[in-house]
Design an enzyme around this catalytic site. Structure first.
Site, PDB file in Angstrom:
ATOM      1  N   CYS A 142       0.854  -1.184   0.000  1.00  0.00           N
ATOM      2  CA  CYS A 142       0.000   0.000   0.000  1.00  0.00           C
ATOM      3  C   CYS A 142       0.893   1.237   0.000  1.00  0.00           C
ATOM      4  O   CYS A 142       1.861   1.287   0.765  1.00  0.00           O
ATOM      5  CB  CYS A 142      -0.888  -0.002   1.247  1.00  0.00           C
ATOM      6  SG  CYS A 142      -1.992   1.420   1.343  1.00  0.00           S
TER       7      CYS A 142
ATOM      8  N   HIS B  26      -9.254  -3.756  -1.510  1.00  0.00           N
ATOM      9  CA  HIS B  26      -8.217  -2.939  -0.875  1.00  0.00           C
ATOM     10  C   HIS B  26      -8.557  -1.451  -0.976  1.00  0.00           C
ATOM     11  O   HIS B  26      -8.527  -0.729   0.021  1.00  0.00           O
ATOM     12  CB  HIS B  26      -6.864  -3.246  -1.540  1.00  0.00           C
ATOM     13  CG  HIS B  26      -5.714  -2.452  -1.009  1.00  0.00           C
ATOM     14  ND1 HIS B  26      -4.641  -3.013  -0.375  1.00  0.00           N
ATOM     15  CD2 HIS B  26      -5.463  -1.109  -1.027  1.00  0.00           C
ATOM     16  CE1 HIS B  26      -3.790  -2.066  -0.016  1.00  0.00           C
ATOM     17  NE2 HIS B  26      -4.252  -0.895  -0.407  1.00  0.00           N
ATOM     18  N   GLU B  27      -8.905  -1.007  -2.197  1.00  0.00           N
ATOM     19  CA  GLU B  27      -9.166   0.431  -2.396  1.00  0.00           C
ATOM     20  C   GLU B  27     -10.427   0.869  -1.654  1.00  0.00           C
ATOM     21  O   GLU B  27     -10.453   1.948  -1.050  1.00  0.00           O
ATOM     22  CB  GLU B  27      -9.282   0.753  -3.888  1.00  0.00           C
ATOM     23  CG  GLU B  27      -8.012   0.562  -4.694  1.00  0.00           C
ATOM     24  CD  GLU B  27      -6.785   1.164  -4.046  1.00  0.00           C
ATOM     25  OE1 GLU B  27      -6.886   2.214  -3.385  1.00  0.00           O
ATOM     26  OE2 GLU B  27      -5.705   0.566  -4.179  1.00  0.00           O
TER      27      GLU B  27
ATOM     28  N   HIS C  23     -10.077   1.565   1.970  1.00  0.00           N
ATOM     29  CA  HIS C  23      -9.548   2.896   2.295  1.00  0.00           C
ATOM     30  C   HIS C  23     -10.691   3.881   2.584  1.00  0.00           C
ATOM     31  O   HIS C  23     -10.564   4.767   3.426  1.00  0.00           O
ATOM     32  CB  HIS C  23      -8.710   3.444   1.140  1.00  0.00           C
ATOM     33  CG  HIS C  23      -7.284   2.953   1.122  1.00  0.00           C
ATOM     34  ND1 HIS C  23      -6.399   3.202   2.140  1.00  0.00           N
ATOM     35  CD2 HIS C  23      -6.596   2.235   0.202  1.00  0.00           C
ATOM     36  CE1 HIS C  23      -5.210   2.659   1.839  1.00  0.00           C
ATOM     37  NE2 HIS C  23      -5.314   2.066   0.678  1.00  0.00           N
TER      38      HIS C  23
HETATM   39 NI    NI Z   1      -3.650   1.124  -0.179  1.00  0.00          NI
END
Ligand code: NI
Length: 198
Positions: A102, A144-145, A148
């Site tokens: 990341c 993953h995104e 966030h």
């Molecule tokens: Ni990331």
């Protein structure tokens, strides 16, 4: 356009839930997306969320680089997709553990379990509706995104923190790890990991 500073783990903007975008087609969003794109290219990452550039809005972008054909589910590279107000729906109970990096956790990599199939929906800045069902690395990068946007970084998804390590230590080979009888593949080594930095 501008290359933006990337927030690092510990910054409050990465811990909070990002706000919905009221007007995806606004010039402000177009400018943010252009700056995020330049930042992502400069950092050579696979994906980026607006929170990572200190803007707590629900905007993500990602692509699937060539060579990410996990289980032959995603044979073609996926060009950059920009999503405003994305929603992710999990399509399976099956999870797979693989390496992630990341841009907000520089230098580190970790083995992260993710659902192997998801559906995601959202709007592009041009107003196009996106509705995709995806698997493999594509599904991983979306999770993953979008994490966030909810203030979650990949170490928070890890089960075995002994598999959180500095990327340059991959030179000694990936650590042995058994999950559901499957060992993490040596092919997911440093080079693959570097491409997955998101
Ligand atoms: Ni990331």
């Amino acid at each position: 356009m501008a290359i933006l500073k990337i927030a690092k783990m510990g910054h409050p903007v990465l811990r909070r839930r990002s706000d919905p975008v009221a007007n995806p087609g606004s010039p402000e969003v177009a400018r943010l997306v252009a700056d995020m794109l330049e930042t992502l290219e400069d950092a050579d990452g696979a994906g980026l969320a607006a929170a990572q550039v200190h803007v707590p809005l629900r905007v993500v972008m990602f692509h699937v680089p060539a060579g990410h054909d996990d289980d032959d589910n995603e044979p073609e590279p996926v060009p950059l997709i920009v999503l405003v107000n994305p929603e992710v729906e999990i399509l399976t109970e099956e999870m797979e553990t693989d390496w992630e990096g990341c841009l907000s956790v520089p230098g580190l990599i970790g083995a992260v379990p993710r659902y192997t199939a998801v559906r995601y929906r959202g709007t592009t800045p041009e107003g196009e509706a996106i509705d995709h069902e995806v698997q493999g690395f594509h599904a991983r990068v979306v999770q993953h995104e979008c994490d966030h946007l909810d203030g979650i970084l990949y170490p928070q998804r890890m089960i075995d923190l002994s598999l959180l390590m500095f990327q340059d230590q991959m030179r000694y080979g990936p650590p042995r790890h058994e999950e559901d009888g499957e060992e993490l593949d040596e092919a997911t080594g440093e080079q693959a990991v570097a491409e997955e930095t998101a």
